[in-house]
Write an enzyme that holds these catalytic residues in place. Structure first.
Site, PDB file in Angstrom:
ATOM      1  N   HIS A   1      48.575  27.952  11.045  1.00  0.00           N
ATOM      2  CA  HIS A   1      48.227  29.063  11.918  1.00  0.00           C
ATOM      3  C   HIS A   1      48.290  28.523  13.346  1.00  0.00           C
ATOM      4  CE1 HIS A   1      45.839  30.241   8.205  1.00  0.00           C
ATOM      5  NE2 HIS A   1      46.671  31.266   8.380  1.00  0.00           N
TER       6      HIS A   1
ATOM      7  N   ASP B   1      45.496  26.296  14.091  1.00  0.00           N
ATOM      8  CA  ASP B   1      45.468  25.026  13.358  1.00  0.00           C
ATOM      9  C   ASP B   1      46.075  23.912  14.210  1.00  0.00           C
ATOM     10  OD1 ASP B   1      44.364  25.938  10.903  1.00  0.00           O
ATOM     11  OD2 ASP B   1      46.316  26.742  10.318  1.00  0.00           O
TER      12      ASP B   1
END
Length: 346
Positions: free
Chosen positions: A51, A54
């Site tokens: 993501h 992340d």
């Protein structure tokens, strides 16, 4: 005869978690981020699913974002990993509680598109062209809350904005019928593909299929995969397993229904999935009772199950299958598959 596919595997760092759930606190210590990335090669994986946050926090300015992204890229390069997919996490911000691209508030819709564009910029920095849209809150709790026709148009507009923003990315829609919203606007693979065909560049619009999401829609994941493969639109998968029409469980692949898992591997293998660089992606959670020391076993076990089922798929006598199909001897065909799964000769 072409050589068999050598599959590459991926998962996301969120798949190594502290085990918290909506009804209880964390049960394991958080694993250090760099240690998570180091675990990939140790477990036999090749690529990372990300993501946007992340990689770096979503609220950093662009210069700080570039510095943070470069640090992550250095770790990835040092571990011999590449980024398979990247996705904007549009469902956890307070501005997206009523949806992201389909929010009734214009300012909230602008935030979602701006963040989605920034995610595409991050993808470029880490050398990834595969961009995933899981439209988690694009739906309603009550149908009267939004105009559904307008909502679908807004999803296409946002998809188009991303295709225009980056001429290199391929966008994959990831369908799910419910959770976190009661009713998603694009609940199935077919819905998602139909939207892709309405975009300004259908050739860069495809799907990622998750086993559990197909099951939550009451559909067969292998058939969903075959449908997308027929259209040359299956560009990634999230393999896992699921106990019926419940919440998204993300269990170890093949742990609930071995034959269902076999059929997913069968479809992928027979269609040549992976020959164009596609990864076998996993999206699985460790059981809540799992210790920190064992908190990557679910990933290793899922990969092992795929490879063992792959061996079984490749061992099936295709000539015999075709003969039984031609004779409509489906009882015998079923027993052939069951015997094969059970390691029996006849």
């Amino acid at each position: 005869m072409s050589s068999p596919t050598t599959y590459r595997f991926s998962f996301g760092p969120w798949n190594i978690s502290t085990g918290a759930d909506p009804f209880g606190p964390t049960v394991r210590n958080e694993m250090e981020y760099a240690r998570k990335l180091k675990a990939y090669k140790e477990l036999g994986f090749d690529a990372v699913q990300f993501h946007d946050d992340d990689i770096v926090p979503a609220d950093l300015d662009w210069q700080a974002t570039l510095r943070g992204t470069a640090e992550v890229k250095k770790i990835l390069d040092g571990e011999g990993l590449f980024v398979e997919i990247i996705a904007p996490r549009l469902w956890e911000d307070p501005r997206t509680v009523d949806g992201a691209f389909t929010a009734n508030n214009p300012a909230d819709r602008k935030y979602a598109i701006d963040r989605a564009k920034r995610c595409a910029d991050l993808a470029r920095e880490v050398g990834c062209k595969n961009y995933v849209l899981w439209l988690a809150r694009e739906g309603t709790y009550i149908r009267e809350a939004k105009c559904a026709k307008t909502a679908h148009a807004r999803i296409v507009d946002a998809w188009n904005a991303l295709l225009e923003h980056d001429k290199e990315i391929r966008i994959m829609g990831e369908a799910k019928p419910n959770e976190p919203v009661d009713h998603a606007y694009l609940p199935t693979v077919g819905h998602m593909m139909a939207i892709g065909y309405k975009t300004i560049d259908p050739s860069r619009s495809g799907v990622l299929i998750e086993t559990a999401h197909s099951l939550l829609a009451g559909l067969d994941p292998a058939d969903d995969m075959a449908f997308a493969l027929f259209h040359d639109k299956l560009w990634s998968v999230h393999l896992n397993d699921q106990n019926g029409l419940k919440y998204d469980q993300d269990k170890v692949f093949g742990s609930v229904d071995l034959r269902r898992a076999f059929n997913q591997v069968w479809v992928l293998e027979k269609a040549g999935y992976g020959k164009n660089g596609e990864c076998v992606g996993l999206d699985v959670k460790a059981m809540r009772t799992t210790t920190f020391e064992d908190s990557t076993l679910h990933l290793a076990n899922s990969r092992t199950m795929f490879l063992r089922l792959l061996d079984i798929v490749r061992s099936v006598d295709e000539k015999q299958v075709e003969e039984l199909r031609a004779a409509r001897k489906y009882e015998q065909l079923e027993m052939l598959i069951l015997n094969t799964l059970m390691g029996k000769k006849n």
